[in-house]
Motif scaffolding. Sequence first.
Motif, PDB file in Angstrom:
ATOM      1  N   GLU A  41       0.791  -0.992  -0.247  1.00 45.10           N
ATOM      2  CA  GLU A  41      -0.478  -0.379  -0.049  1.00 45.10           C
ATOM      3  C   GLU A  41       0.412   0.736  -0.499  1.00 45.10           C
ATOM      4  OE1 GLU A  41      -2.416  -0.485   3.766  1.00 45.10           O
ATOM      5  OE2 GLU A  41      -3.444  -2.151   2.614  1.00 45.10           O
ATOM      6  N   ARG A  42       1.880   1.382  -0.341  1.00 40.76           N
ATOM      7  CA  ARG A  42       3.108   2.177  -0.231  1.00 40.76           C
ATOM      8  C   ARG A  42       3.270   2.699   0.782  1.00 40.76           C
ATOM      9  NH1 ARG A  42       4.963   1.078  -4.921  1.00 40.76           N
ATOM     10  NH2 ARG A  42       4.045   0.869  -6.607  1.00 40.76           N
ATOM     11  N   GLN A  43       3.375   2.374   2.138  1.00 40.50           N
ATOM     12  CA  GLN A  43       3.249   2.645   3.628  1.00 40.50           C
ATOM     13  C   GLN A  43       4.429   2.253   4.397  1.00 40.50           C
ATOM     14  OE1 GLN A  43      -0.415   2.177   5.523  1.00 40.50           O
ATOM     15  NE2 GLN A  43      -1.561   3.478   4.475  1.00 40.50           N
ATOM     16  N   VAL A  44       5.642   2.702   3.256  1.00 39.82           N
ATOM     17  CA  VAL A  44       6.350   2.638   4.080  1.00 39.82           C
ATOM     18  C   VAL A  44       7.358   2.638   5.685  1.00 39.82           C
ATOM     19  CG1 VAL A  44       9.647   2.523   3.148  1.00 39.82           C
ATOM     20  CG2 VAL A  44       7.262   2.236   1.405  1.00 39.82           C
ATOM     21  N   VAL A  45       6.956   3.847   5.586  1.00 44.06           N
ATOM     22  CA  VAL A  45       6.974   4.287   7.373  1.00 44.06           C
ATOM     23  C   VAL A  45       6.617   3.239   8.172  1.00 44.06           C
ATOM     24  CG1 VAL A  45       7.589   6.650   9.063  1.00 44.06           C
ATOM     25  CG2 VAL A  45       7.799   6.555   6.468  1.00 44.06           C
ATOM     26  N   GLY A  46       5.331   3.087   7.636  1.00 47.05           N
ATOM     27  CA  GLY A  46       4.498   2.453   9.249  1.00 47.05           C
ATOM     28  C   GLY A  46       5.383   1.050   8.894  1.00 47.05           C
ATOM     29  N   ALA A  47       5.186   0.831   7.219  1.00 47.37           N
ATOM     30  CA  ALA A  47       5.880  -0.598   7.460  1.00 47.37           C
ATOM     31  C   ALA A  47       7.361  -1.000   8.054  1.00 47.37           C
ATOM     32  CB  ALA A  47       6.060  -0.924   6.165  1.00 47.37           C
ATOM     33  N   SER A  48       8.345   0.544   7.851  1.00 46.18           N
ATOM     34  CA  SER A  48       9.419  -0.105   8.995  1.00 46.18           C
ATOM     35  C   SER A  48       9.303  -0.851  10.422  1.00 46.18           C
ATOM     36  CB  SER A  48       9.904   1.024   8.772  1.00 46.18           C
ATOM     37  OG  SER A  48      10.422   2.313   9.210  1.00 46.18           O
ATOM     38  N   ILE A  49       8.807   0.443  11.187  1.00 46.04           N
ATOM     39  CA  ILE A  49       8.302   0.233  12.089  1.00 46.04           C
ATOM     40  C   ILE A  49       7.452  -0.921  12.269  1.00 46.04           C
ATOM     41  CG2 ILE A  49       6.824   0.863  14.216  1.00 46.04           C
ATOM     42  CD1 ILE A  49       7.066   3.554  12.996  1.00 46.04           C
ATOM     43  N   ILE A  50       6.701  -1.474  11.834  1.00 43.50           N
ATOM     44  CA  ILE A  50       6.501  -2.608  12.093  1.00 43.50           C
ATOM     45  C   ILE A  50       7.183  -3.668  11.842  1.00 43.50           C
ATOM     46  CG2 ILE A  50       4.372  -4.696  11.453  1.00 43.50           C
ATOM     47  CD1 ILE A  50       3.090  -2.086  12.696  1.00 43.50           C
ATOM     48  N   ALA A  51       8.083  -4.040  10.391  1.00 43.67           N
ATOM     49  CA  ALA A  51       9.130  -5.016  10.697  1.00 43.67           C
ATOM     50  C   ALA A  51      10.131  -4.751  12.045  1.00 43.67           C
ATOM     51  CB  ALA A  51       9.828  -4.355   9.648  1.00 43.67           C
ATOM     52  N   GLY A  52      10.734  -3.422  12.486  1.00 49.42           N
ATOM     53  CA  GLY A  52      11.437  -3.956  13.356  1.00 49.42           C
ATOM     54  C   GLY A  52      10.933  -4.268  14.537  1.00 49.42           C
ATOM     55  N   ILE A  53       9.321  -4.671  14.938  1.00 46.25           N
ATOM     56  CA  ILE A  53       8.854  -4.366  15.887  1.00 46.25           C
ATOM     57  C   ILE A  53       8.549  -6.247  16.018  1.00 46.25           C
ATOM     58  CG2 ILE A  53       6.853  -5.244  16.945  1.00 46.25           C
ATOM     59  CD1 ILE A  53       6.166  -2.217  16.581  1.00 46.25           C
ATOM     60  N   GLY A  54       8.072  -6.562  14.765  1.00 50.03           N
ATOM     61  CA  GLY A  54       8.085  -8.251  14.234  1.00 50.03           C
ATOM     62  C   GLY A  54       9.616  -9.038  14.197  1.00 50.03           C
ATOM     63  N   ILE A  55      10.659  -8.174  14.006  1.00 47.40           N
ATOM     64  CA  ILE A  55      11.825  -8.726  14.229  1.00 47.40           C
ATOM     65  C   ILE A  55      12.151  -8.840  16.009  1.00 47.40           C
ATOM     66  CG2 ILE A  55      14.163  -8.287  14.940  1.00 47.40           C
ATOM     67  CD1 ILE A  55      13.984  -6.795  11.928  1.00 47.40           C
ATOM     68  N   PHE A  56      11.828  -8.207  16.722  1.00 50.18           N
ATOM     69  CA  PHE A  56      12.199  -8.382  18.079  1.00 50.18           C
ATOM     70  C   PHE A  56      11.748  -9.278  18.668  1.00 50.18           C
ATOM     71  CE2 PHE A  56      13.836  -4.112  18.088  1.00 50.18           C
ATOM     72  CZ  PHE A  56      14.954  -4.416  18.812  1.00 50.18           C
ATOM     73  N   VAL A  57       9.606  -9.782  18.574  1.00 47.15           N
ATOM     74  CA  VAL A  57       8.786 -11.012  18.492  1.00 47.15           C
ATOM     75  C   VAL A  57       9.226 -11.835  18.361  1.00 47.15           C
ATOM     76  CG1 VAL A  57       6.719 -11.438  18.352  1.00 47.15           C
ATOM     77  CG2 VAL A  57       7.231  -8.830  18.489  1.00 47.15           C
ATOM     78  N   PHE A  58       9.876 -11.990  16.597  1.00 48.00           N
ATOM     79  CA  PHE A  58      10.124 -13.283  16.439  1.00 48.00           C
ATOM     80  C   PHE A  58      11.279 -13.933  16.981  1.00 48.00           C
ATOM     81  CE2 PHE A  58      12.820 -15.792  13.181  1.00 48.00           C
ATOM     82  CZ  PHE A  58      11.666 -16.896  12.711  1.00 48.00           C
TER      83      PHE A  58
END
Length: 98
Positions: A41-58
Amino acid sequence: MPNRRLVGIMPMIYWVREIAGWLLVLMGLYLFLVCLNLIGERQVVGASIIAGIGIFVFRGGIHLVKVAAASRVVIHAAKQGTAKSSRETPDQRPRSRG
């Protein structure tokens, strides 16, 4: 000598830790899926924040799974070690050549 009340509870703690770890792994993968949808959906900033959280949770989930597996191995080895040590004295153990 372990506390007799905790003997039945200890194996349950390993399973709780392992199940919690797998749930965190699945949650981390879900967050990566959300991240991919946000990128679509071209929301790169939100995606980068969610990716950082996902990395820590994983990684937290992977760590819990590793700790649960290691604790089961240590307990199993300790049980075998005490059984062997009660049968042998240090003088009867085979010596390595080297």
